[in-house]
Design a protein around this motif. Structure first.
Motif, mmCIF file in Angstrom:
data_model
loop_
_atom_site.group_PDB
_atom_site.id
_atom_site.type_symbol
_atom_site.label_atom_id
_atom_site.label_comp_id
_atom_site.label_asym_id
_atom_site.label_seq_id
_atom_site.Cartn_x
_atom_site.Cartn_y
_atom_site.Cartn_z
ATOM 1 N N GLU A 1 -5.074 -2.852 7.557
ATOM 2 C CA GLU A 1 -6.004 -2.102 8.403
ATOM 3 C C GLU A 1 -5.260 -1.268 9.442
ATOM 4 O O GLU A 1 -4.362 -1.750 10.119
ATOM 5 N N TYR B 1 -3.294 1.230 8.841
ATOM 6 C CA TYR B 1 -2.095 1.851 8.290
ATOM 7 C C TYR B 1 -2.386 2.765 7.110
ATOM 8 O O TYR B 1 -1.577 3.603 6.763
ATOM 9 N N VAL B 2 -3.544 2.550 6.474
ATOM 10 C CA VAL B 2 -3.945 3.377 5.338
ATOM 11 C C VAL B 2 -5.424 3.713 5.457
ATOM 12 O O VAL B 2 -6.191 2.955 6.051
ATOM 13 N N GLU B 3 -5.786 4.864 4.916
ATOM 14 C CA GLU B 3 -7.203 5.218 4.858
ATOM 15 C C GLU B 3 -7.828 4.487 3.682
ATOM 16 O O GLU B 3 -7.206 4.338 2.629
ATOM 17 N N VAL B 4 -9.062 4.041 3.891
ATOM 18 C CA VAL B 4 -9.730 3.224 2.889
ATOM 19 C C VAL B 4 -11.120 3.782 2.624
ATOM 20 O O VAL B 4 -11.820 4.186 3.546
ATOM 21 N N ARG B 5 -11.495 3.805 1.355
ATOM 22 C CA ARG B 5 -12.852 4.179 0.975
ATOM 23 C C ARG B 5 -13.497 2.937 0.353
ATOM 24 O O ARG B 5 -13.186 2.557 -0.775
ATOM 25 N N HIS C 1 -1.967 0.099 16.740
ATOM 26 C CA HIS C 1 -3.263 -0.306 16.186
ATOM 27 C C HIS C 1 -4.016 -1.264 17.117
ATOM 28 O O HIS C 1 -5.234 -1.294 17.121
ATOM 29 N N CYS D 1 0.833 -1.213 0.000
ATOM 30 C CA CYS D 1 0.000 0.000 0.000
ATOM 31 C C CYS D 1 0.858 1.250 0.000
ATOM 32 O O CYS D 1 0.606 2.192 -0.762
ATOM 33 N N GLY E 1 -6.547 5.408 0.202
ATOM 34 C CA GLY E 1 -6.422 6.861 0.166
ATOM 35 C C GLY E 1 -5.048 7.377 0.502
ATOM 36 O O GLY E 1 -4.302 7.816 -0.350
ATOM 37 N N ARG E 2 -4.667 7.292 1.754
ATOM 38 C CA ARG E 2 -3.374 7.788 2.207
ATOM 39 C C ARG E 2 -2.995 7.052 3.480
ATOM 40 O O ARG E 2 -3.804 6.339 4.064
ATOM 41 N N THR E 3 -1.767 7.264 3.939
ATOM 42 C CA THR E 3 -1.329 6.606 5.161
ATOM 43 C C THR E 3 -2.020 7.253 6.355
ATOM 44 O O THR E 3 -2.418 8.409 6.302
ATOM 45 N N THR E 4 -2.166 6.490 7.420
ATOM 46 C CA THR E 4 -2.759 7.013 8.642
ATOM 47 C C THR E 4 -1.659 7.344 9.630
ATOM 48 O O THR E 4 -0.489 7.060 9.403
#
Length: 166
Positions: free
Chosen positions: A123, A125-129, A160, A41, A149-152
């Protein structure tokens, strides 16, 4: 291609093939990474950023827009090696490669599309749509898909863990 390969190598991936104007890369083999999906990702997002900057300069100079699509899927593959030692080349084959290729084909230019298998492993670690189940050529059942989308802010599995426990 150079920018895409740079992003893959930065996150410990292996570029398996150059395919015309694209690449096939994988993470977790031949070097095993526990966080292979997260690395994939991050590499995909880095790829988009590097190509976006490169594309901006090309568009200013020549008026030609450049965008890429990235598809991700996590699953088992058969890895074949040719050559010996460090110059060995690797090729991944199997259903997982096919699904990743379909994700790339379905992605909008400038986006990263991933299956639920990859999203689950990345899950936190990255934003998800979430996009939902989509029909994929060659498969009877729809496959759950999301856009990365982008890193969190969270950077480790320890950060986490408390969120998962709630």
């Amino acid at each position: 291609l150079e920018h895409m390969c740079e992003a893959v190598e930065k996150y410990g991936g292996t570029v398996s093939q150059l395919l015309g104007d694209g690449i096939l890369a994988f993470f977790g083999a031949p070097i095993a990474w526990e966080d292979h999906a997260v690395r994939a990702c991050y590499a995909a997002l880095s790829m988009q950023e590097l190509v976006r900057h490169y594309g901006d300069s090309i568009q200013r100079a020549h008026g030609v827009p450049i965008q890429i699509r990235v598809g991700l899927h996590s699953g088992e593959v058969v890895l074949t090696a040719s050559g010996h030692g460090l110059p060995a080349t690797y090729r991944a084959v199997g259903q997982a490669v096919h699904i990743a290729a379909r994700m790339e084909q379905m992605a909008k230019p400038g986006s990263v599309l991933a299956t639920a298998d990859t999203v689950r492993l990345a899950e936190g670690y990255v934003e998800v749509r979430p996009i939902g189940p989509v029909r994929v050529k060659g498969f009877e059942r729809p496959i759950e898909v999301a856009e990365i989308g982008r890193t969190t802010v969270r950077r480790s599995r320890f950060d986490h863990a408390p969120a998962r426990a709630m």
